[in-house]
Every structure is written in C-alpha cells, then in structure tokens.
Design a protein around this motif. Sequence first.
Motif, PDB file in Angstrom:
ATOM      1  N   UNK A 138     -14.501   0.423   0.330  1.00 47.26           N
ATOM      2  CA  UNK A 138     -14.042   1.168  -0.849  1.00 47.26           C
ATOM      3  C   UNK A 138     -14.168   2.674  -0.661  1.00 47.26           C
ATOM      4  N   UNK A 139     -15.218   3.118   0.012  1.00 50.24           N
ATOM      5  CA  UNK A 139     -15.330   4.552   0.281  1.00 50.24           C
ATOM      6  C   UNK A 139     -14.173   5.032   1.156  1.00 50.24           C
ATOM      7  N   UNK A 140     -13.788   4.207   2.147  1.00 52.98           N
ATOM      8  CA  UNK A 140     -12.614   4.530   2.960  1.00 52.98           C
ATOM      9  C   UNK A 140     -11.376   4.665   2.082  1.00 52.98           C
ATOM     10  N   UNK A 141     -11.198   3.700   1.177  1.00 55.56           N
ATOM     11  CA  UNK A 141     -10.002   3.682   0.328  1.00 55.56           C
ATOM     12  C   UNK A 141      -9.885   4.938  -0.518  1.00 55.56           C
ATOM     13  N   UNK A 142     -11.016   5.375  -1.049  1.00 49.25           N
ATOM     14  CA  UNK A 142     -10.996   6.579  -1.883  1.00 49.25           C
ATOM     15  C   UNK A 142     -10.559   7.783  -1.060  1.00 49.25           C
ATOM     16  N   UNK A 143     -11.141   7.946   0.138  1.00 50.15           N
ATOM     17  CA  UNK A 143     -10.769   9.064   0.997  1.00 50.15           C
ATOM     18  C   UNK A 143      -9.316   8.996   1.427  1.00 50.15           C
ATOM     19  N   UNK A 144      -8.863   7.806   1.779  1.00 50.82           N
ATOM     20  CA  UNK A 144      -7.473   7.641   2.211  1.00 50.82           C
ATOM     21  C   UNK A 144      -6.503   7.988   1.095  1.00 50.82           C
ATOM     22  N   UNK A 145      -6.830   7.584  -0.137  1.00 54.76           N
ATOM     23  CA  UNK A 145      -5.948   7.905  -1.262  1.00 54.76           C
ATOM     24  C   UNK A 145      -5.987   9.392  -1.589  1.00 54.76           C
ATOM     25  N   UNK A 146      -7.158   9.989  -1.531  1.00 56.63           N
ATOM     26  CA  UNK A 146      -7.248  11.421  -1.835  1.00 56.63           C
ATOM     27  C   UNK A 146      -6.362  12.239  -0.908  1.00 56.63           C
ATOM     28  N   UNK A 147      -6.287  11.816   0.358  1.00 59.01           N
ATOM     29  CA  UNK A 147      -5.506  12.565   1.335  1.00 59.01           C
ATOM     30  C   UNK A 147      -4.130  11.961   1.588  1.00 59.01           C
ATOM     31  N   UNK A 148      -3.701  11.065   0.699  1.00 61.39           N
ATOM     32  CA  UNK A 148      -2.369  10.468   0.715  1.00 61.39           C
ATOM     33  C   UNK A 148      -2.077   9.678   1.993  1.00 61.39           C
ATOM     34  N   UNK A 149      -3.114   9.175   2.635  1.00 56.71           N
ATOM     35  CA  UNK A 149      -2.900   8.262   3.759  1.00 56.71           C
ATOM     36  C   UNK A 149      -2.530   6.874   3.251  1.00 56.71           C
ATOM     37  N   UNK A 150      -2.975   6.543   2.030  1.00 54.17           N
ATOM     38  CA  UNK A 150      -2.445   5.418   1.269  1.00 54.17           C
ATOM     39  C   UNK A 150      -2.124   5.943  -0.121  1.00 54.17           C
ATOM     40  N   UNK A 190       1.714   1.965  -0.823  1.00 53.55           N
ATOM     41  CA  UNK A 190       0.720   1.153  -0.130  1.00 53.55           C
ATOM     42  C   UNK A 190      -0.567   1.099  -0.951  1.00 53.55           C
ATOM     43  N   UNK A 191      -1.070  -0.120  -1.191  1.00 53.70           N
ATOM     44  CA  UNK A 191      -2.247  -0.325  -2.027  1.00 53.70           C
ATOM     45  C   UNK A 191      -3.325  -1.058  -1.243  1.00 53.70           C
ATOM     46  N   UNK A 192      -4.563  -0.576  -1.338  1.00 55.42           N
ATOM     47  CA  UNK A 192      -5.688  -1.163  -0.602  1.00 55.42           C
ATOM     48  C   UNK A 192      -6.693  -1.792  -1.553  1.00 55.42           C
ATOM     49  N   UNK A 193      -7.309  -2.895  -1.104  1.00 54.94           N
ATOM     50  CA  UNK A 193      -8.356  -3.567  -1.871  1.00 54.94           C
ATOM     51  C   UNK A 193      -9.251  -4.313  -0.885  1.00 54.94           C
ATOM     52  N   UNK A 194     -10.548  -4.375  -1.166  1.00 50.56           N
ATOM     53  CA  UNK A 194     -11.452  -5.109  -0.285  1.00 50.56           C
ATOM     54  C   UNK A 194     -11.454  -6.600  -0.580  1.00 50.56           C
ATOM     55  N   UNK A 195     -10.906  -6.986  -1.720  1.00 49.75           N
ATOM     56  CA  UNK A 195     -10.940  -8.389  -2.124  1.00 49.75           C
ATOM     57  C   UNK A 195      -9.782  -9.179  -1.513  1.00 49.75           C
ATOM     58  N   UNK A 196      -9.899 -10.525  -1.461  1.00 53.50           N
ATOM     59  CA  UNK A 196      -8.844 -11.344  -0.850  1.00 53.50           C
ATOM     60  C   UNK A 196      -7.567 -11.364  -1.667  1.00 53.50           C
ATOM     61  N   UNK A 197      -6.514 -11.893  -1.058  1.00 55.49           N
ATOM     62  CA  UNK A 197      -5.170 -11.809  -1.638  1.00 55.49           C
ATOM     63  C   UNK A 197      -5.040 -12.522  -2.979  1.00 55.49           C
ATOM     64  N   UNK A 198      -5.884 -13.528  -3.246  1.00 60.66           N
ATOM     65  CA  UNK A 198      -5.773 -14.268  -4.504  1.00 60.66           C
ATOM     66  C   UNK A 198      -6.731 -13.759  -5.576  1.00 60.66           C
ATOM     67  N   UNK A 199      -7.394 -12.640  -5.318  1.00 63.57           N
ATOM     68  CA  UNK A 199      -8.357 -12.090  -6.271  1.00 63.57           C
ATOM     69  C   UNK A 199      -7.597 -11.430  -7.428  1.00 63.57           C
ATOM     70  N   UNK A 200      -8.120 -11.490  -8.662  1.00 68.36           N
ATOM     71  CA  UNK A 200      -7.372 -10.968  -9.816  1.00 68.36           C
ATOM     72  C   UNK A 200      -6.930  -9.516  -9.699  1.00 68.36           C
ATOM     73  N   UNK A 201      -7.747  -8.649  -9.101  1.00 71.84           N
ATOM     74  CA  UNK A 201      -7.321  -7.250  -8.961  1.00 71.84           C
ATOM     75  C   UNK A 201      -6.126  -7.127  -8.020  1.00 71.84           C
ATOM     76  N   UNK A 202      -6.126  -7.933  -6.962  1.00 67.26           N
ATOM     77  CA  UNK A 202      -5.028  -7.876  -5.989  1.00 67.26           C
ATOM     78  C   UNK A 202      -3.753  -8.449  -6.587  1.00 67.26           C
TER      79      UNK A 202
END
Length: 335
Positions: free
Chosen positions: A82-94, A39-51
């Motif tokens: 993004x702060x949420x995403x970092x915490x979620x990844x650190x604790x393997x929630x994503x 599972x991968x998280x991003x704040x940008x929309x679905x057509x954004x280059x990072x996504x």
Amino acid sequence: MIPTRRHLLHTGLIGAGAAALSGCGTATGTGSGGPRLLHAADVHPADYPTVTAVKWMGEELGRLTDGRLGIRSFPSGQLGNEDDSIGLARFQAIDICRVAAAALNNAFPETSLLCLPYVFRSVEHMRAVVDGDIGTQLLNVFEGRGLVGLAYYDAAPRSVYNVRRPVYEPADMKGLKIRAPQSDIFLDTVRAMGANPTPLTFGAVFSSLQTHLIDGAENNWPSYQSSRQFEVARYWSDTRHLHSPDALLISKASMDALTPADRDLVRDVARRSVPLMRAEWDKREADARAAVIAAGTQVNEVDLAAFARAVEPVNAKYTAGAGLKPLYEQITAAA
C-alpha cells in the motif's frame, strides 16, 4: 504497455519528473485517441469487495462513455504494497489506488481521526460519518500532496487474533507480539492494549505468523480469511477496536488530465460504487467469519469497556494537535 511493479517503481518514482513534464501519464491510450484505461492497484485478491467495486467503476465508465474511459485493475499486490501504491499514484505512475486509512495517517494527520480506537461504536456509526460533512472534509485533505480522494470503502470492524491463546482483557495481551500496519496510531493502539506492536506490511503477516516472528495481528474477517492467516493464528478475540475505512484515491495529475466533465463522471461513479461495495462487503464478512469458524478458529468475546479504557490515552494524544479535537467530538457525538 502493461505496467509491472518493477517498471512502475522505476519509471514512476525515479522518473516521475520526466513523466510529469511530458504529461504522458500512465493510462493506456492517453494522447493516442484510443480508449483511456486508468490503472488501479490493490493488495487484495481479484474477488475482494474493494477490487470488484473498482472493476464495476471501470465497467460503468465504459458504459457511460461508449468505451472511451475504463479501468484496468492490478490486484493481489502486483504493483507493490500500500505504501508503494500511494507513492506510485502521487507521481502518476498509476492512476488509482485503494489503501487502508492507516497507510495515510503519517502523511495526512487528519485521517488519524478515522483510525482512533473505539472512535466509531459500530459500522453504522462509521458509515454515517464518512457519508456526511466530516467524510467530505476528510476526502479533501489529499490534494495538497498529489492525490484526490474519491470515496471511503468499508474495512472493519478489526479485531485481534493470535497463535497462542484467547484474549479476554488487556492483561491477556501482555507479551504477545502483534503485527500492526506501519502507522504510528496503530502501533500506539496495540501498545496501549497491552501487546508489543510489530510493524509489518500486510503481505508479510502469514509467513511471520508461521515462523513466530510475530504471535498475532489485528484485522477484519475478510482479510483474515482471504490471506489464510486463520490457518496459523486460530484464536480470534472480538475486540472490535477499530472501524477505520479504506480510502479510494486517484492521482491528482491523472485527474487534472481529464476534462471537467470526465472528472465529474469519475467522482460520481466512485460515489455510486460505495453502496455496491458495502453490500458485497457485508456478505463477504459473514461468509469469511463462517468459513474460518468451520475451519477451526476459536472465537471469543472480550471486555470491550476495559479495552476502551486502555486506549483512551491514544485518543487524547492524536486529537491534541492539528485542530482535530472539534472534529473528534463531532464524530463521537454522532454515535
């Protein structure tokens, strides 16, 4: 089960210890013998280059493993900021998150080098540094705190825009309330440039511009356009003060749960996603710039030398400790 933001914040952050002990992780199919979807998280929309780059990674992993591995993306801030995403990844929630380097500065001081104003003189300079030995060193700083660095993506250059007036020199910034990411180095940079820095999450910027909680912000062309901030902040001043990249990270627990061969595969696919992302980024940047100018954005050049002088104390402050001065000098020499 498809994770929601509320579910992940609860089960991932509050119940992280139980998840780690059970070793269940978040990836669909883990322990079931079925496909493993990271599972991968991003704040940008679905057509954004990072996504789209991460989507390509998922397709490539599926192709190379006959569907055994893949990635399911949650764009547009579905799982938080993004702060949420970092915490979620650190604790393997994503499993995977893409975040701006600024979001990492306070927890990982070494990444401040990537966010110093005018440390990179051009996109080419930034790319050469993050693709080389220094970039490798700065990808290896995350593992002590539950993350693994996979790659750096483009996210620059960043400039200032506002609802009030054109900015030509630092004196024109006086009195403007400018949003900056919640990073000490970004806040200090905006202050040194002459404005009053206001820390806000990316998702709060549009409404804050509308209500005049802030007068402006600083970001890149694609983010300015995709967020529709250009509709309310029509003065873009081409300060190009930052060329800081984005970081693509994976949970260390998720990485450790993979076989050694699959870990190598994930790293390789992430590395190969970088030139694809950059090609799309370059096109997106040009298209975004053209679109907002056509919509009425007023663009002006600035006194770059004056802005560079104004922020020199910021660079001195953030390279004084943590042994960062030698790397800083290597980066500037590479220009």
